[in-house]
Design a protein around this motif. Structure first.
Motif, mmCIF file in Angstrom:
data_model
loop_
_atom_site.group_PDB
_atom_site.id
_atom_site.type_symbol
_atom_site.label_atom_id
_atom_site.label_comp_id
_atom_site.label_asym_id
_atom_site.label_seq_id
_atom_site.Cartn_x
_atom_site.Cartn_y
_atom_site.Cartn_z
ATOM 1 N N SER A 28 -22.305 13.117 25.027
ATOM 2 C CA SER A 28 -23.357 12.120 25.025
ATOM 3 C C SER A 28 -22.832 10.724 24.720
ATOM 4 C CB SER A 28 -24.442 12.500 24.017
ATOM 5 O OG SER A 28 -23.890 12.583 22.722
ATOM 6 N N MET A 29 -21.626 10.626 24.159
ATOM 7 C CA MET A 29 -21.044 9.319 23.893
ATOM 8 C C MET A 29 -19.533 9.448 23.824
ATOM 9 S SD MET A 29 -21.981 6.671 20.892
ATOM 10 C CE MET A 29 -20.584 6.245 19.883
ATOM 11 N N ALA A 45 -15.309 11.415 20.370
ATOM 12 C CA ALA A 45 -16.390 11.677 21.325
ATOM 13 C C ALA A 45 -17.512 12.382 20.580
ATOM 14 C CB ALA A 45 -15.906 12.528 22.482
ATOM 15 N N PHE A 46 -18.724 12.274 21.099
ATOM 16 C CA PHE A 46 -19.885 12.966 20.543
ATOM 17 C C PHE A 46 -20.491 13.847 21.620
ATOM 18 C CE2 PHE A 46 -19.559 9.342 17.733
ATOM 19 C CZ PHE A 46 -19.828 9.890 16.501
ATOM 20 N N VAL A 73 -18.299 21.544 16.486
ATOM 21 C CA VAL A 73 -18.955 20.364 15.916
ATOM 22 C C VAL A 73 -19.480 19.493 17.052
ATOM 23 C CG1 VAL A 73 -17.550 20.336 13.809
ATOM 24 C CG2 VAL A 73 -16.775 19.088 15.828
ATOM 25 N N ARG A 74 -20.367 18.559 16.717
ATOM 26 C CA ARG A 74 -20.873 17.603 17.708
ATOM 27 C C ARG A 74 -20.042 16.325 17.719
ATOM 28 N NH1 ARG A 74 -26.545 16.058 16.888
ATOM 29 N NH2 ARG A 74 -26.179 15.018 18.852
ATOM 30 N N ALA A 75 -19.544 15.900 16.548
ATOM 31 C CA ALA A 75 -18.742 14.680 16.445
ATOM 32 C C ALA A 75 -17.265 15.060 16.408
ATOM 33 C CB ALA A 75 -19.126 13.903 15.193
ATOM 34 N N HIS A 76 -16.540 14.654 17.418
ATOM 35 C CA HIS A 76 -15.126 15.000 17.534
ATOM 36 C C HIS A 76 -14.276 13.784 17.177
ATOM 37 C CE1 HIS A 76 -16.628 18.501 19.657
ATOM 38 N NE2 HIS A 76 -17.274 17.692 20.474
#
Length: 108
Positions: A28-29, A45-46, A73-76
């Motif tokens: 997503s980002m 990345a997210f 995880v979502r936040a890498h």
């Protein structure tokens, strides 16, 4: 005439089911690079959903470095240290369980 009214509804439902089966977009980002110094950088990345990724960093004359996440995880964020100044680095972000790159990029 009744079939004509039901056709758009059926098409909408079919499209909805296809999009639902595909799922959300994986990222997503990002990706983006932050906190770049002469000797370190973070590739980030997210994701929409939690997953494990791996980030590979390469440069000419430098051995590749791979950082693999051990938990979904979502936040890498992959922090690379020991970088050389004035060197162009390339990175590849891929799912941890696949060899297909999802994103590529570079920084100097």
């Amino acid at each position: 005439m009744k079939w004509f009214v039901g056709l758009p509804v059926a098409l909408f439902l079919a499209l909805f089911l296809v999009l639902w089966a595909i799922g959300p977009a994986p990222v997503s980002m990002g990706p983006y690079v932050q906190n770049v110094t002469t000797s370190s950088a973070e590739v980030c990345a997210f994701d929409e959903v939690a997953c494990c990724v791996q980030v590979e960093l390469t440069a000419s004359g430098v051995d590749p470095v791979v950082i693999k996440e051990s938990a979904a995880v979502r936040a890498h964020r992959a922090k690379f240290v020991g970088l050389r100044p004035d060197t162009r680095y390339q990175y590849v972000i891929a799912p941890a369980d696949a060899d297909t790159p999802r994103f590529t990029g570079s920084f100097k």
